[in-house]
Scaffold this active site. Structure first.
Site, short mmCIF file in Angstrom:
data_model
loop_
_atom_site.label_atom_id
_atom_site.label_comp_id
_atom_site.label_asym_id
_atom_site.label_seq_id
_atom_site.Cartn_x
_atom_site.Cartn_y
_atom_site.Cartn_z
N THR A 112 -19.63 -22.83 9.18
CA THR A 112 -20.67 -23.36 8.31
C THR A 112 -21.96 -22.60 8.56
O THR A 112 -22.26 -22.21 9.68
CB THR A 112 -20.85 -24.88 8.53
OG1 THR A 112 -19.64 -25.53 8.13
CG2 THR A 112 -21.99 -25.45 7.70
N PHE A 156 -25.93 -22.75 8.44
CA PHE A 156 -27.03 -23.72 8.48
C PHE A 156 -28.34 -22.98 8.25
O PHE A 156 -28.46 -21.80 8.57
CB PHE A 156 -27.09 -24.39 9.85
CG PHE A 156 -25.91 -25.28 10.14
CD1 PHE A 156 -25.97 -26.66 9.94
CD2 PHE A 156 -24.71 -24.75 10.61
CE1 PHE A 156 -24.89 -27.48 10.20
CE2 PHE A 156 -23.62 -25.56 10.88
CZ PHE A 156 -23.70 -26.93 10.67
#
Ligand code: PEP
Ligand code: MN
Length: 573
Positions: A176, A178
């Site tokens: 992921t 961020f």
């Protein structure tokens, strides 16, 4: 550092933020919106939100927050963080996988474990929770052994649970991205690419609903060589079926090219919000080593960049295996225009056999009459690429306008700027930025000084790979199409360090003069020739009268390269 995250202790956001700030103090927030509020009101000094997952794509709630959160300019993005996401299913101590009836997690996490869940727990109820670590907390609180949570491995430790299975995500590459942000005052905009650091800039663009507006906006980056890293559209809530675009580009807003592009986008778009220029996460991302920063000259140097005094020994320009400005003469041959696939393949194979070093052929043709054959365009480029693949000859082909630089540069090994465009300064700049070597032909009415200044434009824009080409000028003489100016060749060789070659085909416009003028040009010191060759000149779609046929070219090639192996010559004799 107090860092606000969506979720609670043990969440992926917390672990990601810790990569940037190892000693952070977590400020847990229920929703992404609360993360923004915490930073705005001073409850936290920074915020960290997920923006994109490598398996399921954009985190739309974050995207949708950005305009509202950043629109007034009080917040600014500061860092990008990539975090590998491995999921663990966890339950109370003593719980067993076959006793699990309900699984809690953030919907994104449930989505990332679909394959494992349908295989191992096909009948369980899946329950969406606010966050992964929060669902672990809930399992611990409810003390029900039929409950499990999907979260990071360390969330089990944080909440006194035990792992039932680890690494249950659908793809082990799962990660992921961020973004972190702080109040704008605490985040000065970075200046350029410093040291090993790389910057990205993110913006939101609202554009009018008119044909070509999105293309025009993105083109502002493309033509300046600014790489687009991501593009995302989200619906404009207040106006159904209209969209805002989220754009990530490679580079800081302070880079001259990015700044120029942003100025253009701001002029074109209905609204632009620059979310920030922030340090990119290098490892595992698509950014590798920083590209070399081209020397971009806006102030006049004491000695012009083309001046021979800058490199008295002369400059070499490399096009694949071919070196201009070295001891070997470079022989470029091919038709005026690419007329068909079969024709360019036949010509390429013939000139390669005869001893050509490079292939020429126009796909975009500058014609005096708009009713004449204008070239095959992108089809012609594809055929040239095919000819290169078959023969190994690098390809030079003309680019007529700045809009076509990208597509021509994609296929060609060298960009030709033709006589008619020698002082098309927009084109010179765009071609320079493309980075491919450039063959700069002299304008038929250009002085030597103007020709050298045109080359100076390309060099000043950052591309040093320029070869000059004399191709005849317009004089009072009408017996030939142009007058090949060998004075100019001798003169520029004294004045510039750039390689110089000669085009005797356009120089005279008469087939029978091509060989003698070629030899004259080499005698004067030209480092190579570009010659038009056609398998059937009588039926050429352009410049047939000045094109050599294959045997004539083979004879010329023998004179240009008398020391080349006999193999090629025998094949054609
Ligand atoms: C060409 O090379 O076919 C051509 C059009 O050249 P110039 O720009 O020199 O006329
Ligand atoms: Mn021509």
């Amino acid at each position: 550092m107090r860092v606000a995250i969506q979720g609670t202790y043990g969440s992926f956001s917390e672990a990601a933020a810790r990569r940037r700030w190892p000693d952070l103090i977590t400020v847990p927030c229920r929703e992404a919106r609360d993360v923004v509020t915490a930073v705005r009101t001073g409850g936290a000094e920074a915020g960290c939100l997920p923006i994109e997952n490598s398996l399921i794509g954009s985190v739309t709630t974050t995207y949708d927050l950005l305009e509202e959160a950043f629109g007034d300019g009080t917040l600014r993005l500061t860092h990008e963080i990539l975090y590998p996401v491995h999921h663990t299913i966890m339950g109370l101590p003593g719980a067993r996988l076959d006793g699990i009836k309900r699984v809690l997690s953030h919907p994104v996490a449930l989505g990332q474990c679909q394959v494992w869940l349908s295989e191992h727990l096909p009948a369980v109820e899946l329950v969406s929770a606010w966050d992964t670590a929060g669902s672990a907390e809930q399992v611990a609180r409810e003390k029900n052994p039929a409950l499990a949570a999907i979260a990071a491995r360390h969330a089990a430790d944080a909440h006194g649970l035990v792992p039932l299975a680890e690494r249950i995500e659908d793809d082990p590459t799962n990660q992921t991205r961020f973004l972190t942000f702080t109040p704008a005052a605490a985040a000065p905009l970075p200046v350029g690419n410093a040291g090993a650091s790389r910057y990205k800039t993110s913006l939101i663009v609202l554009i009018d609903h008119r044909p070509g507006m999105l293309a025009l906006t993105l083109q502002a980056f493309g033509v300046r060589g600014v790489n687009l890293m991501a593009l995302q559209s989200r619906p404009e809530r207040s106006a159904p079926w209209t969209y805002r675009f989220y754009v990530d580009i490679d580079g800081a807003a302070s880079d001259p090219r990015v700044a120029e592009a942003l100025e253009e986008v701001e002029a074109l778009a209905a609204r632009v919000v620059v979310l920030g220029s922030y340090e990119a996460w290098i490892e595992g991302s698509r950014l590798s080593a920083p590209p070399p920063t081209p020397a971009h000259h806006t102030r006049k140097p004491d000695i012009p960049l083309v001046d021979r005094r800058r490199a008295p020994e002369g400059t070499r320009v490399q096009v694949g295996p071919v070196t201009f400005g070295g001891s070997e003469r470079v022989l470029i041959a091919g038709p005026c225009s690419v007329e068909s696939e079969a024709m360019i393949l036949e010509t390429a194979e013939a000139v390669a056999h005869a001893g050509a070093d490079m292939l020429r052929g126009g796909a975009y043709k500058p014609r005096t009459s708009p009713y004449d054959f204008q070239g095959l365009g992108v089809k012609g480029l594809r055929y040239l690429a095919e000819a290169r693949a078959r023969t190994g000859l690098p390809v030079v082909t003309e680019v007529l306008s700045w809009e076509e630089v990208a597509v021509v540069g994609h296929f060609a090994d060298m960009l030709q700027i033709g006589a008619r465009n020698m002082q098309n300064f927009t084109l010179l700049r765009a071609a320079s930025r493309n980075g491919k070597p450039i063959l700069l032909k002299r304008g038929a009415g250009a002085t030597i000084e103007e020709w050298l200044m045109a080359a100076e434009y390309i060099l000043a824009e950052g591309n040093p790979h320029v070869v000059l080409c004399e191709r005849g000028i317009r004089t009072f003489e009408r017996a030939t199409r142009h007058t090949l100016d060998l004075n100019a060749v001798a003169m520029v060789l004294e004045r510039t360090h750039l390689p110089v070659i000669v085009d005797p085909s356009h120089g005279a416009g008469v087939r029978s003069l091509v060989t003698p003028l070629s030899l004259g040009a080499l005698a004067v010191g030209a480092g190579g020739l570009i010659v038009e060759v056609h398998p059937d000149p009588a039926h050429a779609m352009s410049d047939g009268a000045q094109s050599l046929d294959i045997p004539m070219f083979a004879a010329l090639a023998r004179q240009v390269h008398p020391d080349r192996p006999a193999r090629a010559r025998v094949a054609l004799a």
